[in-house]
Design a protein around this motif. Structure first.
Motif, PDB file in Angstrom:
ATOM      1  N   GLN A   1       0.828  -1.206   0.000  1.00 47.22           N
ATOM      2  CA  GLN A   1       0.000   0.000   0.000  1.00 47.22           C
ATOM      3  C   GLN A   1       0.863   1.258   0.000  1.00 47.22           C
ATOM      4  N   LEU A   2       1.946   1.223   0.741  1.00 48.09           N
ATOM      5  CA  LEU A   2       2.848   2.377   0.754  1.00 48.09           C
ATOM      6  C   LEU A   2       3.512   2.568  -0.613  1.00 48.09           C
ATOM      7  N   LYS A   3       3.839   1.452  -1.276  1.00 44.39           N
ATOM      8  CA  LYS A   3       4.417   1.546  -2.619  1.00 44.39           C
ATOM      9  C   LYS A   3       3.397   2.166  -3.577  1.00 44.39           C
ATOM     10  N   GLY A   4       2.115   1.760  -3.414  1.00 44.82           N
ATOM     11  CA  GLY A   4       1.062   2.355  -4.240  1.00 44.82           C
ATOM     12  C   GLY A   4       0.900   3.833  -3.961  1.00 44.82           C
ATOM     13  N   LEU A   5       0.998   4.195  -2.686  1.00 43.69           N
ATOM     14  CA  LEU A   5       0.908   5.606  -2.317  1.00 43.69           C
ATOM     15  C   LEU A   5       2.058   6.393  -2.944  1.00 43.69           C
ATOM     16  N   ALA A   6       3.251   5.816  -2.903  1.00 42.55           N
ATOM     17  CA  ALA A   6       4.419   6.496  -3.483  1.00 42.55           C
ATOM     18  C   ALA A   6       4.222   6.723  -4.980  1.00 42.55           C
ATOM     19  N   ASN A   7       3.732   5.692  -5.668  1.00 43.67           N
ATOM     20  CA  ASN A   7       3.496   5.818  -7.115  1.00 43.67           C
ATOM     21  C   ASN A   7       2.440   6.878  -7.409  1.00 43.67           C
ATOM     22  N   LYS A   8       1.382   6.896  -6.590  1.00 47.01           N
ATOM     23  CA  LYS A   8       0.335   7.895  -6.771  1.00 47.01           C
ATOM     24  C   LYS A   8       0.881   9.302  -6.556  1.00 47.01           C
ATOM     25  N   ALA A   9       1.717   9.472  -5.539  1.00 46.32           N
ATOM     26  CA  ALA A   9       2.292  10.783  -5.253  1.00 46.32           C
ATOM     27  C   ALA A   9       3.177  11.255  -6.400  1.00 46.32           C
ATOM     28  N   LYS A  10       3.928  10.328  -6.995  1.00 49.18           N
ATOM     29  CA  LYS A  10       4.779  10.694  -8.140  1.00 49.18           C
ATOM     30  C   LYS A  10       3.930  11.155  -9.322  1.00 49.18           C
ATOM     31  N   THR A  11       2.837  10.437  -9.570  1.00 53.26           N
ATOM     32  CA  THR A  11       1.935  10.819 -10.662  1.00 53.26           C
ATOM     33  C   THR A  11       1.285  12.168 -10.386  1.00 53.26           C
ATOM     34  N   GLU A  12       0.859  12.341  -9.133  1.00 54.33           N
ATOM     35  CA  GLU A  12       0.184  13.583  -8.750  1.00 54.33           C
ATOM     36  C   GLU A  12       1.132  14.778  -8.812  1.00 54.33           C
ATOM     37  N   ALA A  13       2.399  14.547  -8.572  1.00 57.30           N
ATOM     38  CA  ALA A  13       3.383  15.638  -8.660  1.00 57.30           C
ATOM     39  C   ALA A  13       3.379  16.257 -10.052  1.00 57.30           C
ATOM     40  N   GLU A  14       3.133  15.428 -11.064  1.00 54.83           N
ATOM     41  CA  GLU A  14       3.111  15.920 -12.439  1.00 54.83           C
ATOM     42  C   GLU A  14       1.709  16.367 -12.863  1.00 54.83           C
TER      43      GLU A  14
END
Length: 265
Positions: A167-180
């Motif tokens: 879940q934390l890995k998914g959160l990290a991926n989401k945050a990277k996408t959201e940054a852009e």
């Protein structure tokens, strides 16, 4: 105070609650803003056709529920006052920092998060206290009437929900996408010190609500609602079109939503 007959009864009831709270002195930071907005929306004669439209879309009692019109708008007001004012570059920086921290914690937890690992101090249910666990069970239609039921439900959670590291890995991926993409950034002008900051935010929030819940996009109706709510005569249909434009994809979504609501009637 009495209100015009065209004001929905639930809105009148909510204003009576505000009056009682004010007399009791138990107000909150945005209390006066909320009260003033709903009072204007219930007294200005130009609101009559807007309320006529709204009550045709939803039952009157739903207007003042947590998920209804008052609940959503009041939350938007409160979040505006409590949320950080982040420019696009600042928001991107925050998202990337979250991604970095989540990635690091995910990696650190991985060797401890297998369901049958020798050391597994962090099963999914461990993030819930007893009260939260019971709330989760109710929402998932699980019955918990004994300690055994609680243990069974914990077991189901641990084996049906991804481990915390995933879940934390998914959160990290989401945050990277959201940054852009910045698709969830607070709906503000690019200039975060703009003097019309709240007006822009409010029009977008009300526009979103009418679009999603009433399958409605009427710049004139939104201009009346927002102009009265904010006591701002500069909120015109043209300004609404500028602040809340509708592209072809949104128009297609709007037609689909209207068709869905017609089918339900």
């Amino acid at each position: 105070m009495s209100y015009p007959k065209w004001v929905p009864a639930s809105i009148v009831g909510r204003l009576a609650e505000y009056a009682e709270i004010k007399r009791g002195g138990h107000t909150w930071e945005t209390f006066n803003t909320e009260f003033d907005i709903w009072h204007r929306l219930a007294t200005r004669p130009e609101m009559e056709p807007v309320w006529d439209f709204v009550v045709k879309c939803v039952p009157v009692d739903e207007l003042t529920t947590n998920g209804g019109l008052t609940g959503n708008i009041n939350r938007a007001i409160r979040y505006f006052h409590t949320s950080p004012r982040l420019s696009p570059p600042d928001y991107k920086k925050e998202m990337l920092e979250i991604a970095k921290l989540a990635d690091a914690l995910s990696l650190k937890l991985r060797k401890f998060c297998e369901a049958d690992a020798v050391y597994n101090p962090f099963p999914y249910h461990s993030i819930f206290n007893s009260e939260q666990l019971e709330i989760a069970a109710k929402r998932l239609s699980e019955s918990i009437s004994s300690r055994r039921d609680r243990e069974i439900f914990r077991y189901k959670l641990d084996y049906s929900v991804p481990m915390l590291d995933f879940q934390l890995k998914g959160l990290a991926n989401k945050a990277k996408t959201e940054a852009e993409d910045q698709s969830y950034r607070l709906s503000l002008p690019r200039k975060i010190n703009d003097e019309n900051l709240f007006r822009t935010y409010f029009v977008k929030k009300v526009g979103d609500y009418f679009f999603l819940h009433y399958a409605d996009y009427s710049p004139s109706r939104l201009a009346i609602f927002c102009g009265v709510a904010l006591d701002d005569p500069d909120v015109t249909p043209d300004l609404v079109r500028k602040l809340y434009p509708l592209d072809d994809e949104c128009r297609t979504m709007l037609e689909a939503q209207r068709a869905f609501l017609r089918a339900e009637d």
